[in-house]
Enzyme design. Sequence first.
Site, mmCIF file in Angstrom:
data_model
loop_
_atom_site.group_PDB
_atom_site.id
_atom_site.type_symbol
_atom_site.label_atom_id
_atom_site.label_comp_id
_atom_site.label_asym_id
_atom_site.label_seq_id
_atom_site.Cartn_x
_atom_site.Cartn_y
_atom_site.Cartn_z
ATOM 1 N N CYS A 1 0.840 -1.196 0.000
ATOM 2 C CA CYS A 1 0.000 0.000 0.000
ATOM 3 C C CYS A 1 0.876 1.248 0.000
ATOM 4 C CB CYS A 1 -0.932 0.015 1.211
ATOM 5 S SG CYS A 1 -0.046 0.119 2.790
ATOM 6 N N CYS B 1 3.534 1.752 2.646
ATOM 7 C CA CYS B 1 4.776 1.002 2.422
ATOM 8 C C CYS B 1 5.752 1.837 1.583
ATOM 9 C CB CYS B 1 4.494 -0.312 1.702
ATOM 10 S SG CYS B 1 3.445 -1.469 2.591
ATOM 11 N N ASP C 1 10.750 24.843 -33.944
ATOM 12 C CA ASP C 1 11.900 25.156 -34.788
ATOM 13 C C ASP C 1 11.489 24.870 -36.239
ATOM 14 O OD1 ASP C 1 14.687 25.546 -35.566
ATOM 15 O OD2 ASP C 1 14.711 23.374 -35.838
ATOM 16 N N ASP D 1 15.104 19.780 -33.250
ATOM 17 C CA ASP D 1 15.824 18.551 -33.600
ATOM 18 C C ASP D 1 17.323 18.720 -33.702
ATOM 19 O OD1 ASP D 1 15.895 20.048 -35.991
ATOM 20 O OD2 ASP D 1 16.091 18.198 -37.164
ATOM 21 N N ASP E 1 19.332 23.458 -30.910
ATOM 22 C CA ASP E 1 18.042 23.500 -30.221
ATOM 23 C C ASP E 1 18.158 23.065 -28.760
ATOM 24 O OD1 ASP E 1 16.400 24.339 -32.393
ATOM 25 O OD2 ASP E 1 16.496 22.315 -33.222
#
Length: 755
Positions: A17, A20, A439, A638, A642
Amino acid sequence: MAANEGAIELGIQGMTCASCVGRVERTLSKVPGVTAVAVNLATERGRVEGDGALDVQALIAAIDKAGYSARLIEHTRDELDRASQEHLDDATRLRRDLRGSVTLSLPVVILEMGTHLIPGFHAWLDQHLAQQSNWLLQFALTTLVLLICAKRFYVKGVQGLLRGAPDMNSLVAVGTLAAYGFSLVSTFAAHVLPPGTATVYYEAVCVIICLILLGRTLEARARGRTSQAIKRLLNLQPQTAWVQRQTGLMEVPLAQLVQGDVVQVRPGERIAVDGSVVAGDSFVDESMLTGEPMPVRKLRNDNVVGGTLNQNGTLQIQATALGSASLLARIVAMVEQAQGSKLPIQALVDRVTLWFVPVVMALALATFVGWYWLGPQPALGMALVHAVAVLIIACPCAMGLATPTSIMVGTGRGAELGILFRKGEALQRLKEARVVALDKTGTLTEGQPRLTDLQLATGFSRERLLPLLAAVEALSEHPLALAIVAAAQEEQLTWSQAQDFQTHTGYGVSATVDEQNVAIGAERYMAQLGVDTAPFASAAQALAEHGKTPLYAAVDGHLAAVIAVADTLKPSTQAAIQTLHALGLKVAMISGDDRRTAQAIAAQLGIDQVVAEVLPEGKVDAVQALQREYGLTVYVGDGINDAPALAQADVGIAVGSGTDIAIEAADVVLMSDNLGSVATAIALSTATLNNIRQNLFWAFVYNAALIPVAAGLLYPINGLTLSPQFAAGAMALSSVFVLVNALRLKGFQPPAVRS
């Protein structure tokens, strides 16, 4: 065991639970060198970060001392198989205990409840079985249920009580043992009880155990389904490969391959390794990686990924990445890391569950005392029944599972769609996005420009100038440079080797070719060199208005030409932007292009805001400006340049075809070039957060509403009470509901493409 640098992952067994989870986290955080801990109930794993070397053995020992068990996790198929087998064994034991408890409990329930439900059964029972014999038979069967079928609850529950750290098992243990203990006294020493109060609750104990075991069995079954996405990913990679050795072609286990081995892949086989094609021609189905259904043609020098499906030709592939370095292994590691992470919304749950079990035990004690002193006769029995109901109904399992199960299923579904959440927090933040900044080159466009126009100044010819330009750009890796070189190659022109090549980031390039100084770049670069571009002002404007990027060339300080390079838009770009708009988001474009070119592209695509003529270092400023204007900003890029903007954005999304640097700086990675995946990621974030909120609402409202009912607060108003059996059923239902609700995310579909 050796120390590990940075972060490690541990498989943790025995947690039942949310309390824990908190206990394990507090235990691990006290180990020297640990700086951060995140434990996940659904995955049964913990991620531990340190400021240096971490002593794995010390971490495992600390967990063992806290009453749980742990091991070091490795992202391999063997590890997944081992974890799956452990889960299967536990599920098998649960089913066995459930069957046994039902078999033993059924006679007890019939003996006790049959007298109320079956006409004439009470008289028949009195005639053939005396009450004391009846109770002794119920005692024997119930004791077998506790000793054989419910042992797990008492071992762990009592251990938690002795350590002063009670958990869900402790609530079950205290509640059922209290009812069982009172029944024992009624059976064997009724004289010590107040007159008229002796009764037994054996059937309540049995039904509680059966219902809790049923809930745990259903929970285990549902948990097994949450990790199916990772299992499917790992199962895509073959375990053997056909490799060229000195003795010929041999089938070799994947673990024995080394970098540089040449692997043969026949039609219809899955590619075993990441590598480069050295011979062959075939189409490869990469849908498991990108989500794109169309196969991709692979020729010599093309890269392939392990786990993808070779279709119609034979390929010879030289292995370049094996084991944990392979893309599939990295994807699995990213998904597992995201699944094990904690969202900010989990902080509230952690604060509540820290004190939940002790508070419930205090409430149960207060319930017992209140009913004993104020309740109707038989007060002792009523007090016991209501205290047990409070203990049983108030299980924190649902609260502990509410967030991690949704994260597991959501990130797993994302992986199936080619969307990798490197950080679980991105799931929550994406839902709050207000603007998506894109971009241009390589994100909105194919990133493969071509030379479309070359307008010459007086005194220059195409045959003379284009080789000079190609000589300079041949030393550059910029996509615009490649377009100029490709044009010269198509015209079969030759050129000399350039000397003194220099890159002027954000401006242009220069070099010496055949003792002539050649410069190529944007208008700002020409201005910096003192070259007047006015003769081509109208031509540059016309080119930019058509979405082409105008560049200028100067030779020995004299304007030589205006060059137009066009980068075609990706097929998915326009529909993706319309879908983002449909989600209520603003779309911005950040580009180093001439403002007129950027505006022309933005107008074509319906982009809301354009930030043009941005130098690489200016992208961070552009993102910050968007954050100030709109709020939470998503940046999609990409390239290497960037990376700072990806890190600055509230959520950075890297296109999977981009560089490793961009991917490492991002929070989310798209495995395909389809920009529509951005909208899919945002929609998946929204669906996952809504699912988490539904789970948390159920978990908290369930406890807030039913604990008072179990305590009997409604009894003075309308006589309503809640028996321990119904409390056990409601508790089991709460956890199952949360898991089943989370599993609905497996059916998530990308938003409809707007066109």
